[in-house]
Design a protein around this motif. Structure first.
Motif, PDB file in Angstrom:
ATOM      1  N   PRO A  45     -26.002  51.083  63.219  1.00 52.03           N
ATOM      2  CA  PRO A  45     -24.863  50.159  63.320  1.00 52.03           C
ATOM      3  C   PRO A  45     -24.456  49.583  61.962  1.00 52.03           C
ATOM      4  O   PRO A  45     -23.267  49.391  61.703  1.00 52.03           O
ATOM      5  N   GLU A  46     -25.438  49.315  61.085  1.00 55.61           N
ATOM      6  CA  GLU A  46     -25.130  48.773  59.766  1.00 55.61           C
ATOM      7  C   GLU A  46     -24.368  49.793  58.922  1.00 55.61           C
ATOM      8  O   GLU A  46     -23.404  49.444  58.231  1.00 55.61           O
ATOM      9  N   VAL A  47     -24.805  51.056  58.963  1.00 49.71           N
ATOM     10  CA  VAL A  47     -24.099  52.110  58.223  1.00 49.71           C
ATOM     11  C   VAL A  47     -22.687  52.284  58.764  1.00 49.71           C
ATOM     12  O   VAL A  47     -21.723  52.433  58.006  1.00 49.71           O
ATOM     13  N   PHE A  48     -22.559  52.252  60.082  1.00 53.13           N
ATOM     14  CA  PHE A  48     -21.241  52.432  60.699  1.00 53.13           C
ATOM     15  C   PHE A  48     -20.289  51.319  60.284  1.00 53.13           C
ATOM     16  O   PHE A  48     -19.132  51.574  59.919  1.00 53.13           O
ATOM     17  N   GLU A  49     -20.762  50.073  60.290  1.00 55.65           N
ATOM     18  CA  GLU A  49     -19.903  48.949  59.916  1.00 55.65           C
ATOM     19  C   GLU A  49     -19.554  48.992  58.431  1.00 55.65           C
ATOM     20  O   GLU A  49     -18.414  48.681  58.049  1.00 55.65           O
ATOM     21  N   ALA A  50     -20.493  49.376  57.585  1.00 55.39           N
ATOM     22  CA  ALA A  50     -20.204  49.481  56.153  1.00 55.39           C
ATOM     23  C   ALA A  50     -19.159  50.556  55.890  1.00 55.39           C
ATOM     24  O   ALA A  50     -18.273  50.391  55.039  1.00 55.39           O
ATOM     25  N   THR A  51     -19.244  51.652  56.635  1.00 55.13           N
ATOM     26  CA  THR A  51     -18.254  52.718  56.476  1.00 55.13           C
ATOM     27  C   THR A  51     -16.882  52.263  56.950  1.00 55.13           C
ATOM     28  O   THR A  51     -15.862  52.589  56.336  1.00 55.13           O
ATOM     29  N   LYS A  52     -16.859  51.497  58.024  1.00 58.16           N
ATOM     30  CA  LYS A  52     -15.578  50.975  58.505  1.00 58.16           C
ATOM     31  C   LYS A  52     -14.931  50.074  57.451  1.00 58.16           C
ATOM     32  O   LYS A  52     -13.714  50.121  57.250  1.00 58.16           O
ATOM     33  N   ARG A  53     -15.742  49.277  56.751  1.00 58.76           N
ATOM     34  CA  ARG A  53     -15.187  48.428  55.690  1.00 58.76           C
ATOM     35  C   ARG A  53     -14.601  49.277  54.570  1.00 58.76           C
ATOM     36  O   ARG A  53     -13.524  48.974  54.040  1.00 58.76           O
ATOM     37  N   ALA A  54     -15.311  50.334  54.210  1.00 57.51           N
ATOM     38  CA  ALA A  54     -14.813  51.213  53.146  1.00 57.51           C
ATOM     39  C   ALA A  54     -13.519  51.897  53.570  1.00 57.51           C
ATOM     40  O   ALA A  54     -12.566  51.989  52.783  1.00 57.51           O
ATOM     41  N   ARG A  55     -13.455  52.358  54.805  1.00 58.92           N
ATOM     42  CA  ARG A  55     -12.240  53.016  55.290  1.00 58.92           C
ATOM     43  C   ARG A  55     -11.080  52.023  55.335  1.00 58.92           C
ATOM     44  O   ARG A  55      -9.938  52.366  55.027  1.00 58.92           O
ATOM     45  N   GLY A  56     -11.380  50.767  55.731  1.00 57.04           N
ATOM     46  CA  GLY A  56     -10.332  49.752  55.747  1.00 57.04           C
ATOM     47  C   GLY A  56      -9.779  49.501  54.358  1.00 57.04           C
ATOM     48  O   GLY A  56      -8.566  49.349  54.184  1.00 57.04           O
ATOM     49  N   ALA A  57     -10.661  49.474  53.354  1.00 55.73           N
ATOM     50  CA  ALA A  57     -10.221  49.263  51.976  1.00 55.73           C
ATOM     51  C   ALA A  57      -9.377  50.426  51.479  1.00 55.73           C
ATOM     52  O   ALA A  57      -8.524  50.253  50.597  1.00 55.73           O
TER      53      ALA A  57
END
Length: 338
Positions: A156-168
């Motif tokens: 879940p932590e990796v998934f959320e970090a990736t979502k932040r990167a994609r949002g940026a």
């Protein structure tokens, strides 16, 4: 996600067919760009196709010996370094604009190449398949020593970090589904496969690049650090040293690796306010290296978040204080010099 692949066709493949270019020699460095080191399968629009994988090569120049450690008219063979860029497996490349975040200017891959080459290293800066290309790795979860469960890597932590990167990046957001978690796993695995291909290419062409195939190191930041750990520790590739910077844990099952204990000397580095994913994975990485009897060093970059320049001060677990770049140079001197 289909719209993402259409955008990729317009922006991601331009220039992939370019031929190698020899740039001018200056300041102790000779550069050769756009060398094809292999190919990999991607599937934009769900249709598999092969695309070339490219690298840039930075070589110490005997014509500019005043700027290098090299004094011989015919130097070599040199030790070599393969540098792997970061970018959450979604962005980055061999040549890019400086990335700025939270008052920090992050060093580019070519900055590391221009730091190390005058010190007498041939540096290979590589690209690899990104998540935005929908890569198809050659292996599946559970094969070749890999963790059988995708969720063990895409936490879940990796998934959320990736979502932040994609949002940026302004990309379409993923959904927490088995399909999208597998999509991210494939990107991580494809990057590791490509870096291993780059290493194999460099070894096979040691004479062409005037390097010693037994003195090759690999390093990189963030996703590049994770790729470095996957290649050097997970794949147990023939590397003389690795320096993963702020990298996550590996895709491979730890137990069989510990049994082999065949790990290269390792310089780990993290920042004080690094990503929660990386800092959360660090105890498991340390446990793996210790159990495998690895010769490793841990250093910290105080005052920085996930991004930091190679000029930033680092604090070593031996009490030393040195710039990130200087610490890497010392580490390479200890492990790549005869």
């Amino acid at each position: 996600m289909q719209r993402l692949y259409k955008a990729l066709l317009l922006s991601g493949f331009l220039g992939l067919a370019s031929s190698p270019t020899l740039a001018q020699t200056a300041f102790g460095i000779q550069t050769e760009f756009d060398i094809t080191y292999g190919s990999g399968t991607i599937a934009p629009e769900g249709v598999p196709l092969e695309r070339d994988l490219l690298m840039d090569v930075y070589t110490p120049s005997p014509e500019n010996v005043d700027y290098t450690r090299t004094t011989s008219a015919e130097p070599g063979p040199f030790p070599a370094v393969i540098y792997v860029h970061g970018g959450a497996h979604h962005r980055g490349g061999r040549r890019q604009e400086p990335f700025r975040l939270e008052a920090a200017v992050h060093s580019r891959p070519e900055d590391y190449a221009r730091l190390l080459t005058p010190m007498g290293y041939v540096v290979f800066v590589i690209e690899y398949r990104l998540a935005t290309e929908n890569p198809e790795p050659a292996v599946k979860p559970g094969e070749a020593g890999l963790l059988p469960d995708v969720d063990a890597y895409i936490t879940p932590e990796v998934f959320e970090a990736t979502k932040r990167a994609r949002g940026a990046m302004g990309l379409l957001q993923l959904e927490d589904t088995p399909e999208d978690r597998l999509f991210l796993w494939k990107a991580g695995m494809a990057g590791a496969e490509d870096a291993r291909k780059a290493l194999d290419f460099v070894i096979a062409n040691a004479d062409r690049f005037n390097i010693d195939p037994e003195r090759i190191a690999m390093g990189g930041h963030s996703a590049g650090g994770g790729i470095t750990l996957n290649v050097g520790v997970g794949m147990q590739a023939p590397l003389a040293a690795i320096f993963p910077l702020s990298g996550p844990d590996i895709l491979y099952d730890h137990a069989p690796l510990i049994a082999s204990g065949d790990f290269p000397p390792t310089l780990l580095m993290y920042s004080q306010f690094d990503e929660h994913t990386q800092l959360g994975d660090l105890p498991d990485i340390i446990s793996l290296l210790r159990a495998g009897r690895a010769d490793y060093t841990l250093a910290w970059v105080p005052g920085f978040a996930h991004f930091y320049p190679h000029q930033a001060v680092s604090l070593g677990d031996d009490g030393t204080r040195a710039a990130v770049g200087d610490r890497i140079i010392r580490f390479l001197e200890q492990n790549l010099r005869n």
